[in-house]
Write an enzyme that holds these catalytic residues in place. Structure first.
Site, PDB file in Angstrom:
ATOM      1  N   PRO A   1       0.833  -1.209   0.000  1.00 18.66           N
ATOM      2  CA  PRO A   1       0.000   0.000   0.000  1.00 18.66           C
ATOM      3  C   PRO A   1       0.865   1.257   0.000  1.00 18.66           C
ATOM      4  O   PRO A   1       0.961   1.982   0.993  1.00 18.66           O
ATOM      5  CB  PRO A   1      -0.801  -0.143   1.294  1.00 18.66           C
ATOM      6  CG  PRO A   1       0.131  -0.880   2.213  1.00 18.66           C
ATOM      7  CD  PRO A   1       0.921  -1.818   1.342  1.00 18.66           C
ATOM      8  N   LYS A   2       1.470   1.543  -1.143  1.00 14.16           N
ATOM      9  CA  LYS A   2       2.454   2.619  -1.237  1.00 14.16           C
ATOM     10  C   LYS A   2       1.846   3.887  -1.830  1.00 14.16           C
ATOM     11  O   LYS A   2       1.035   3.829  -2.755  1.00 14.16           O
ATOM     12  CB  LYS A   2       3.642   2.169  -2.095  1.00 14.16           C
ATOM     13  CG  LYS A   2       4.467   1.040  -1.486  1.00 14.16           C
ATOM     14  CD  LYS A   2       5.571   0.609  -2.437  1.00 14.16           C
ATOM     15  CE  LYS A   2       6.412  -0.532  -1.879  1.00 14.16           C
ATOM     16  NZ  LYS A   2       7.341  -0.112  -0.841  1.00 14.16           N
TER      17      LYS A   2
END
Length: 246
Positions: free
Chosen positions: A115-116
């Site tokens: 989840p960047k």
């Protein structure tokens, strides 16, 4: 280009110049500042997806400096990892990570499901302490400090901790906006060569932000701080739970 050529060449976008290369993804002198803190257990249970289970009201806040990485280059990352269990197996669930380099953002999201988001983290030694910061736009949302190399930690123990399983919630939408991929992914750090591990007095300050809500898990008490330097390979993942198949 024939459909068979598309299939044979397809790895990542753009087809003719992918944003990131194929692995293996090796990191040299990867540096961590990990500050573990106690937080609100109810908030943890609200955001950790089952079948992962929260076992303690703890969060690992991480600042990671990666100056030498295969295909990803030189970048820094920061975010929160929550200690969890999956079928009795302890591990860490990555809630969100913020970094300053496109290839690992694209590769992390598309391959593993990290989840960047794009932001501006830093990690460096500031005279007598190691300092980590995270800016989202013009707002400072995280500041972590630790006394520099005050006490050595056991190398074997820290290697074992780093080698534990990690979990990600991979979400990829369909072209109509519905979920096409929604999976719980497990991955491991591999071939770890721990070069140093230290602890010291630490502090962590988190500030509210609508789009980088690290402060939604408030710091109630600092439990532990670690400064690690290691060479390692980021292993590819495996799907352990498919939410769309249930």
């Amino acid at each position: 280009m024939k459909p068979s050529d598309v299939r044979s060449k397809a790895f990542a976008m753009p087809l003719t110049s992918p944003a990131f290369p194929m692995g293996p993804y090796r990191f040299v002198d990867r540096e961590f500042l990990i500050i573990t803190y106690r937080t609100d257990p109810d908030r943890l249970r609200e955001i950790v997806p089952e079948p992962l289970q929260v076992t303690e009201p703890l969060v690992h806040y991480e600042f990671i400096r990666m100056a030498d990485s295969t295909g990803f280059g030189d970048y820094t990352e920061s975010g929160q990892v929550i200690p969890v269990e999956y079928n009795g197996q302890p591990g860490g669930y990555t809630l969100a990570m913020y970094l300053d380099d496109h290839p690992p953002i694209a590769g992390g999201r598309e391959l593993w499901g990290f989840p960047k988001k794009l932001a501006s983290p830093t990690l460096h030694v500031n005279t007598d302490h190691i300092l980590g910061t995270l800016d989202y736009g013009k707002v400072r949302v995280a500041t972590g400090t630790m006394g520099y190399k005050h006490k050595e930690l056991d190398i074997d123990e820290q290697t074992k901790r780093l080698a534990g399983p990690n979990f990600l919630l991979k979400i990829i939408p369909h072209v109509d906006g519905t979920a096409r991929v929604c999976e719980l992914v497990r991955y491991y750090m591999q071939d770890i060569k721990m070069k140093g591990a230290w602890t010291g007095p630490a502090s962590l300050e988190l500030a509210p932000h609508a789009l980088a809500p690290v402060a939604d898990l408030p710091v109630l008490e600092i439990v532990e701080a670690r400064h690690l330097v290691a060479d390692l390979t980021l292993g590819l993942g495996e799907v352990v739970y498919d939410y769309l198949a249930q």
